[in-house]
Design a protein around this motif. Sequence first.
Motif, PDB file in Angstrom:
ATOM      1  N   VAL A 187       0.855  -1.189   0.000  1.00  0.00           N
ATOM      2  CA  VAL A 187       0.000   0.000   0.000  1.00  0.00           C
ATOM      3  C   VAL A 187       0.890   1.238   0.000  1.00  0.00           C
ATOM      4  O   VAL A 187       1.817   1.346   0.813  1.00  0.00           O
ATOM      5  N   VAL A 188       0.605   2.148  -0.886  1.00  0.00           N
ATOM      6  CA  VAL A 188       1.484   3.316  -1.042  1.00  0.00           C
ATOM      7  C   VAL A 188       1.115   4.390  -0.018  1.00  0.00           C
ATOM      8  O   VAL A 188       0.209   5.198  -0.207  1.00  0.00           O
ATOM      9  N   THR A 189       1.835   4.341   1.107  1.00  0.00           N
ATOM     10  CA  THR A 189       1.675   5.320   2.191  1.00  0.00           C
ATOM     11  C   THR A 189       2.877   6.265   2.171  1.00  0.00           C
ATOM     12  O   THR A 189       3.859   6.015   1.466  1.00  0.00           O
ATOM     13  N   PRO A 199      11.517   3.016  -7.726  1.00  0.00           N
ATOM     14  CA  PRO A 199      10.933   2.733  -9.048  1.00  0.00           C
ATOM     15  C   PRO A 199      11.156   1.275  -9.451  1.00  0.00           C
ATOM     16  O   PRO A 199      10.262   0.639 -10.000  1.00  0.00           O
ATOM     17  N   GLU A 200      12.348   0.728  -9.122  1.00  0.00           N
ATOM     18  CA  GLU A 200      12.640  -0.675  -9.484  1.00  0.00           C
ATOM     19  C   GLU A 200      11.733  -1.610  -8.679  1.00  0.00           C
ATOM     20  O   GLU A 200      11.189  -2.584  -9.218  1.00  0.00           O
ATOM     21  N   GLY A 201      11.576  -1.316  -7.383  1.00  0.00           N
ATOM     22  CA  GLY A 201      10.746  -2.147  -6.507  1.00  0.00           C
ATOM     23  C   GLY A 201       9.302  -2.139  -6.986  1.00  0.00           C
ATOM     24  O   GLY A 201       8.623  -3.171  -7.010  1.00  0.00           O
ATOM     25  N   GLU A 202       8.835  -0.975  -7.401  1.00  0.00           N
ATOM     26  CA  GLU A 202       7.446  -0.874  -7.844  1.00  0.00           C
ATOM     27  C   GLU A 202       7.248  -1.594  -9.183  1.00  0.00           C
ATOM     28  O   GLU A 202       6.224  -2.254  -9.398  1.00  0.00           O
ATOM     29  N   ARG A 214      -1.585   1.088  -8.292  1.00  0.00           N
ATOM     30  CA  ARG A 214      -1.148   1.163  -6.902  1.00  0.00           C
ATOM     31  C   ARG A 214      -2.327   0.925  -5.963  1.00  0.00           C
ATOM     32  O   ARG A 214      -3.449   1.348  -6.271  1.00  0.00           O
ATOM     33  N   ILE A 215      -2.061   0.293  -4.830  1.00  0.00           N
ATOM     34  CA  ILE A 215      -3.088   0.157  -3.786  1.00  0.00           C
ATOM     35  C   ILE A 215      -2.945   1.371  -2.870  1.00  0.00           C
ATOM     36  O   ILE A 215      -1.848   1.655  -2.379  1.00  0.00           O
ATOM     37  N   SER A 216      -4.035   2.083  -2.655  1.00  0.00           N
ATOM     38  CA  SER A 216      -3.979   3.278  -1.812  1.00  0.00           C
ATOM     39  C   SER A 216      -4.533   2.949  -0.424  1.00  0.00           C
ATOM     40  O   SER A 216      -5.292   1.983  -0.259  1.00  0.00           O
TER      41      SER A 216
END
Length: 247
Positions: A187-189, A199-202, A214-216
């Motif tokens: 979750v992008v907190t 960026p690589e991880g995403e 993205r999960i918010s």
Amino acid sequence: MSRRYPEFEGRCVFITGAASGIGAAFVAAFAAQGARVAFLDTNRDAGEALARQYGARFHECDVTEPAALAATMGRAISELGALDVLINNVANDQRHPADALDPQTWRASLAVNLDPAMEASRVAYEVMRPLRNGVILNLSSINAHLAPANMAAYVAAKAALIGLTKALAREWGAANIRVNAISPGWVVTERQLELWLTPEGEAEWMRQVALQRRISPEDVAKLALFLASDDAALITGQNFIIDGGRT
Ligand SMILES: NC(=O)c1ccc[n+]([C@@H]2O[C@H](COP(=O)([O-])OP(=O)(O)OC[C@H]3O[C@@H](n4cnc5c(N)ncnc54)[C@H](O)[C@@H]3O)[C@@H](O)[C@H]2O)c1
């Protein structure tokens, strides 16, 4: 704004670790439904600002002190007037290689990632049992299943929360208290953006998931609203994964 659940009007909700991240989205979502919301956190500035924004009540408290947690919940519940929903949200995803988990480091992780869920649930049960009504939501994680490296204590705590969810649901069902777990994916907190999301991880995450978005925190809050609502009246002892299709 998500769909409207009229039953939340005036219901009392308490959330741990909610000054930022997913917890803050829970505060916003339940307040928007007309619920009376109280929450705790160690981050006073963020907590007070969030409380002002949503008309919620903030309590400064470190959950690693069980007596302080129980006392804070007691105060919050008397101010709210009741307790209908407890969300055990607090956590700290600090990473350690497994061989660095000496007894003190291990205990410190469980003290924030597992113990408060039991203590807060115990306090909530005392209030919910006589009214024969209540909802408890425990924030687990897909990492309880995926078990990534350097997170052994966090992974163990999150897996234990699923067990605890099932045990409490079984024992407290007779008092009409429902207990469920929510296991989010990535979750992008604010914290994830600051510490872990590269960026690589995403890009790697997006290769692994079905849904390319993205999960918010708000996505997770929508699931919490449903599980706490009367529409979920027969759902208990379950773990709900919200990960865009990763697992
Ligand atoms: N963000 C994710 O990708 C993700 C994925 C899976 C599960 N989860 C779970 O969802 C929940 C919320 O996650 P998040 O990402 O919003 O977390 P976060 O780290 O962004 O926020 C946690 C909050 O808890 C507070 N806190 C930390 N230690 C505390 C303590 N000792 N006493 C009181 N407050 C304390 C922090 O100040 C912070 O406001 C957690 O249980 C987490 O494990 C998150």
